[in-house]
Motif scaffolding. Sequence first.
Motif, PDB file in Angstrom:
ATOM      1  N   SER A  97      36.701  32.748  41.340  1.00 55.21           N
ATOM      2  CA  SER A  97      37.229  34.009  41.839  1.00 55.21           C
ATOM      3  C   SER A  97      37.752  33.859  43.270  1.00 55.21           C
ATOM      4  O   SER A  97      38.855  34.296  43.596  1.00 55.21           O
ATOM      5  CB  SER A  97      36.138  35.072  41.767  1.00 55.21           C
ATOM      6  N   LEU A  98      36.954  33.205  44.117  1.00 51.72           N
ATOM      7  CA  LEU A  98      37.378  32.994  45.507  1.00 51.72           C
ATOM      8  C   LEU A  98      38.619  32.124  45.544  1.00 51.72           C
ATOM      9  O   LEU A  98      39.589  32.398  46.247  1.00 51.72           O
ATOM     10  CB  LEU A  98      36.256  32.333  46.316  1.00 51.72           C
ATOM     11  N   GLN A 158      35.975  41.917  46.264  1.00 53.52           N
ATOM     12  CA  GLN A 158      36.627  41.887  44.939  1.00 53.52           C
ATOM     13  C   GLN A 158      35.832  41.017  43.968  1.00 53.52           C
ATOM     14  O   GLN A 158      35.691  41.334  42.786  1.00 53.52           O
ATOM     15  CB  GLN A 158      38.058  41.341  45.071  1.00 53.52           C
ATOM     16  N   LEU A 214      34.659  42.581  40.628  1.00 54.91           N
ATOM     17  CA  LEU A 214      35.425  42.211  39.437  1.00 54.91           C
ATOM     18  C   LEU A 214      34.786  41.091  38.619  1.00 54.91           C
ATOM     19  O   LEU A 214      35.075  40.941  37.440  1.00 54.91           O
ATOM     20  CB  LEU A 214      36.846  41.771  39.842  1.00 54.91           C
ATOM     21  N   GLY A 244      41.835  33.720  45.063  1.00 54.94           N
ATOM     22  CA  GLY A 244      42.327  34.598  46.115  1.00 54.94           C
ATOM     23  C   GLY A 244      41.570  35.902  46.269  1.00 54.94           C
ATOM     24  O   GLY A 244      41.949  36.733  47.086  1.00 54.94           O
ATOM     25  N   ALA A 245      40.505  36.109  45.489  1.00 57.42           N
ATOM     26  CA  ALA A 245      39.745  37.346  45.608  1.00 57.42           C
ATOM     27  C   ALA A 245      38.803  37.237  46.807  1.00 57.42           C
ATOM     28  O   ALA A 245      38.190  36.192  47.006  1.00 57.42           O
ATOM     29  CB  ALA A 245      38.933  37.596  44.342  1.00 57.42           C
ATOM     30  N   ASN A 246      38.680  38.305  47.600  1.00 57.67           N
ATOM     31  CA  ASN A 246      37.718  38.252  48.698  1.00 57.67           C
ATOM     32  C   ASN A 246      36.326  38.570  48.149  1.00 57.67           C
ATOM     33  O   ASN A 246      36.167  38.823  46.953  1.00 57.67           O
ATOM     34  CB  ASN A 246      38.118  39.204  49.839  1.00 57.67           C
ATOM     35  N   MET A 247      35.314  38.568  49.034  1.00 61.22           N
ATOM     36  CA  MET A 247      33.934  38.718  48.557  1.00 61.22           C
ATOM     37  C   MET A 247      33.743  40.060  47.856  1.00 61.22           C
ATOM     38  O   MET A 247      33.067  40.136  46.826  1.00 61.22           O
ATOM     39  CB  MET A 247      32.980  38.583  49.753  1.00 61.22           C
TER      40      MET A 247
END
Lengths: 264, 365
Positions: free
Chosen positions: A169-170, A178, A182, A173-176
């Motif tokens: 996830s990271l 998100q 998600l 491009g998802a931040n913590m």
Amino acid sequence: MSQTGFGNISVMTRSLAWVIICFLVLPITVVFAVSVTDKHYLSLPSEGVSFQYYTNLLTSREWLGSIGQSFIIACVSTLIAGAAGTLCAIGCWRLSNRASEAIRLLMLVPIMVPTIVYALGVYQFWIDLRLLDTYTGVIIAHAVTGVPYVVITVSTALAGFDQRLEQASLNLGANMEQTLRLVIIPNIMPGIASGLIFAFIHSWDELVIALFVAGRGVFTLPRRMWDGINEHLDPTMAAVAAVLILLTVGLLFIDIYIRSRKTA
Amino acid sequence: MSVSEGHRNLNITGVEKRFGSFKAVDNVSLTVERGEFLTLLGPSGSGKTTLLMMIAGFVQPDKGSIALGAEQITHLPPERRDFGMVFQGYALFPHLSVFDNVAFPLKVRKKPRAEIEERVRSALDLVQLTAQMDRLPRQLSGGQQQRVALARAMVFTPHLLLLDEPLSALDKKLRAELQEELKRLHRKVGLTFIYVTHDQDEALSMSDRIAIMRDGQLIQHGSPAELYENPSTAFVADFLGKSNFLRGRVETHAGDDIVFTSGRGRFRQRISGAKRPPVGSEIAIALRPEKISIVPPGTEMANTLTGTVTEWNYFGSEFRLVVSTQSFGSVAVAIPTWKSGVPPEIGQSLTLGWDAQAGMQVAES
């Protein structure tokens, strides 16, 4: 464990298991019999079956008021316990060092300490905070004692959560925030749901804390049942107990269903 | 799919990582050219995965720096690097459909709906999975899951693609197919691939360049042919394909060759120029099994050696023999089946021969 595994269990073991199940469950069934008594005190029905106490329950302002109060308190304290317990479990899981182990253990204190001791402490504390006999007071006390259930079930769910999903996830491009919303939470949802159900049941039938911190203004259902037994042995209590048992069993079945869906 | 603008080289300079007293990565410097297929190859525990995790940003180096073009990214968090990654075991989100998995990097970047829809479709098209769009990952085969992971890692046009043993969970035949597909994809999108594997055949057949790691250090890097033909150390010679090691003492220099002795035998090896070892020094020569042939006794050749067959195996295209010799102990030999004439027998004595250019001088260890 497979279903076929039971075939090998000896008759002795099986009989013993049933004896224990009966020992645990049968006393509860007495409540159902008492709740349909035709007499004016707590007793088994003698002449015939009567549903008057169920009618009484559904028309009494006091009983319905207590049910409503208990429901509100259980819902709000469950939400607080759910949020706090889930975040605590996730935090400990992410750190996973000695300090987080200690914190996880500390979170279990409310269910390890005898409730009466705990309730006395809360009582002393609530006097100063002017929280006695308020919704807030009971809700906070129930939320705190509900947290361990959530921490336990969510930690168990996280133990089976693949850490690479978080990394993926990271990496994508998802931040913590998100990642939490998600990826992590949807994947541990069965654990969170179990925790919420247990926290709800805990608050719903909690008596000792209610005895200490609630008075006239807040009168939860278990509190009213306690008073009912002490004061006038009103069989309506048995009807309430029967309803509570059915509700709890219903919630447990929902819990089992959620868990089985996860493993399917 | 187009490659993002500003596609740059990755410069790794002197990175180091310790876990307690264990040095996982030890002073590694490496430049990855834009658009190249670079493989990090090494046995397990060699530090290749740790190096990849440092490039991805999940592990912070204790020393050294990583830069993308002129931009320092050593301390940039992983979510801000824009590097695609295919994880070991794929790490697909089990609660999301194939479409939503691939759409994830675009959704978290808050792209408009229509653009997400279009880019996910074209990414799934690229890996031929448009038909499986609505399935959950667990409803797909291993190979399909691997392709979803690829599409998800490339849909946001990352600066480069990191692949952590992406084929290790698949059976041999599927592996070979997907190796082809990965290579085709690499040519098509022109993206930089950094590929981690412990499988030397995979490394040889797929890479533009291979970097060989051992005990946290970068031992040698170069094109597959360079490494195969000119391994710098005995470890590389043995890890990338099989090698026999002929150890001896240099006796004389003869023209372009050196002559070395071992046991009762004298052997010639072509070594000229600066690498030539002085007379009297110990040397190690790596000799590939397939560069040895069986010759009739008494043949005039640069090197001949007699021995007896102690083991033989048939592999369809070739026989692999182990020949016990006086000078070098057991020597592995690979003979194309069509050349061998009669099948070998255990205990049979024969003469082996190889050219002076066949061996490669390597450093020990």
